[in-house]
Design a protein around this motif. Structure first.
Motif, short mmCIF file in Angstrom:
data_model
loop_
_atom_site.label_atom_id
_atom_site.label_comp_id
_atom_site.label_asym_id
_atom_site.label_seq_id
_atom_site.Cartn_x
_atom_site.Cartn_y
_atom_site.Cartn_z
N ARG A 93 -1.75 -8.62 -1.31
CA ARG A 93 -1.54 -7.20 -1.02
C ARG A 93 -0.32 -7.04 -0.11
NH1 ARG A 93 -7.37 -6.83 1.97
NH2 ARG A 93 -7.21 -8.92 2.86
N CYS A 111 5.80 -5.07 -5.11
CA CYS A 111 4.54 -4.85 -5.84
C CYS A 111 4.70 -5.19 -7.31
CB CYS A 111 4.07 -3.41 -5.67
SG CYS A 111 3.47 -3.03 -4.00
N PRO A 117 -1.14 -4.86 -4.75
CA PRO A 117 -1.25 -3.43 -4.47
C PRO A 117 -0.58 -3.07 -3.15
CG PRO A 117 -3.30 -4.50 -3.90
CD PRO A 117 -2.42 -5.57 -4.51
N LEU A 118 -0.21 -1.81 -3.01
CA LEU A 118 0.38 -1.29 -1.79
C LEU A 118 -0.70 -0.60 -0.96
CD1 LEU A 118 2.81 -0.43 0.01
CD2 LEU A 118 3.02 1.60 -1.45
N PRO A 175 5.57 2.54 -5.72
CA PRO A 175 4.44 2.52 -6.65
C PRO A 175 3.80 3.91 -6.76
CG PRO A 175 4.34 0.64 -5.17
CD PRO A 175 5.43 1.53 -4.66
N TYR A 178 -1.59 3.88 -4.51
CA TYR A 178 -1.70 3.06 -3.30
C TYR A 178 -3.16 3.04 -2.87
CZ TYR A 178 -2.49 7.09 -0.21
OH TYR A 178 -3.04 8.18 0.41
#
Length: 361
Positions: A93, A111, A117-118, A175, A178
């Motif tokens: 992450r 990412c 994931p952000l 992205p 989030y």
């Protein structure tokens, strides 16, 4: 990975701070700064020429904290770190402390590159996305009115119009989704519990991470050892009181963090002495406010307040940030009944101190 534990002989600065690791990693290197935590550093093309990031060992992989600015040099440094400094292990992450370009500049790229994931606070994520969209257009007239009110010349406003859109130039597309972080959240990383501590003033909902088991604090820009973070009012919210938020955050952190905390800042070097530093940051703004009130004994514009707020003249290269910070100090005084403003026929604000009774000073 280079190895440098926090037990290294400390170097003091005479201001209550000690630096256990004064030698920063070169771009592309990863230095162990505490148990399971690597210190990374990336170059910036500004007077403030670097930003720190961190990697926390997370089981068989890593959790990353912040990214640096979107530049070819930073991309190259990350490629080296991912292949060598992180031993080719996966990234689980990416956490970004706040939405300024030197912290989220490569969030989208990382990412996509790693599949991670952000994680951000809601206000930071939404504000970053908003600025990306807004600065894709022309400079807004509200901004020109704001800087006119501050006392900018027509030539300065025209340069601002011509340069508008700098935020998006340093940030890869973010992205489209989030995971939200909120104050008080507990995150497990590598078997350790990290507590989310949110501050405000420098940015809307700045995320810090605190490992209570050994009092390790990843501070982002919320506590810096040698410089004070910019605290600014921007044209999107001209009546804001970020300095009030900042002072409240300093007081909260002062009461929350133990004196023995090792602080990992986004600029400068890891340090001990968090109470002394928080006290110094608070005192610096209080001194600036007193100087500013003396300046306001005569009607003054925002730009006339620069010497009081910064203790020196300000060049055009940092005019926007200087204006924002001076405006923040004036708004702070206004909110507390210590200054008033009057707008003249040319749209310029003139500020005057409000005399205080001895009982209220």
């Amino acid at each position: 990975m280079a190895d440098g534990q926090a037990t290294t002989t400390a170097n003091g600065d005479g201001k209550g701070l000690t630096y256990p690791m004064p030698d920063a990693p070169a771009p592309g290197e990863a230095v162990e700064v505490a148990r399971g935590v690597l210190w990374l550093r990336f170059s910036l093309p500004f007077q403030l020429n670097h930003v720190n990031a961190f990697a926390i060992r997370d089981g068989e992989g890593w959790t990353l904290i912040d990214t640096g600015l979107r530049t070819p040099d930073t991309v190259a440094a990350w490629e080296m770190i991912l292949a060598e400094g992180l031993e080719g292990r996966p990234v689980h992450r990416l956490i970004c402390t706040h939405m300024h370009p030197d912290h989220i500049g490569l969030a989208g790229w990382l990412c996509e590159r790693t599949g991670a994931p952000l994680l951000m606070s809601r206000l930071e994520y939404v504000t970053g996305r908003m600025l990306m969209a807004e600065e894709a257009g022309d400079a807004p007239e509200d901004g020109a009115l704001y800087y006119c009110a501050a006392g900018w010349t027509e030539a300065q406003i025209e340069r601002w119009r011509a340069d508008y859109g700098g935020f998006g130039k340093g940030v890869s597309p973010m992205p489209r989704r989030y995971l939200r972080l909120s104050d008080g959240d507990a995150i497990e990383i590598g078997g350790d519990q990290w507590t989310v501590v949110v501050g405000s003033g420098h940015s809307p909902e700045h995320v810090c991470l605190w490992r209570r088991s050994d009092d390790l604090f990843i501070a982002g820009d919320q506590i810096l050892p040698r410089i004070s973070s910019n605290v600014s009012v921007w044209p999107t919210e001209p009546q804001a009181d970020p300095l009030g938020d900042w002072m409240d955050s300093l007081a909260r952190l002062r009461g929350l963090l133990p004196e023995a905390t090792l602080v990992l800042p986004s600029h400068g070097e890891p340090f001990f002495g968090v109470h002394a530093r928080l006290d110094a940051l608070k005192r610096g703004h209080e001194v600036a406010l007193k100087r500013l009130e003396r300046t306001l004994r005569q009607p003054s514009r925002v730009v006339d307040g620069f010497p009081a707020v910064f203790g020196r003249a300000v060049g055009d290269g940092v005019l926007g940030m200087a204006t924002g910070e001076a405006q923040a100090h004036l708004n702070y005084l206004e909110r507390r009944g210590r200054a008033t403003r009057t707008r003249d026929k040319d749209g310029v604000d003139w500020w005057t101190a409000v005399e205080q009774d001895e009982e209220t000073t």
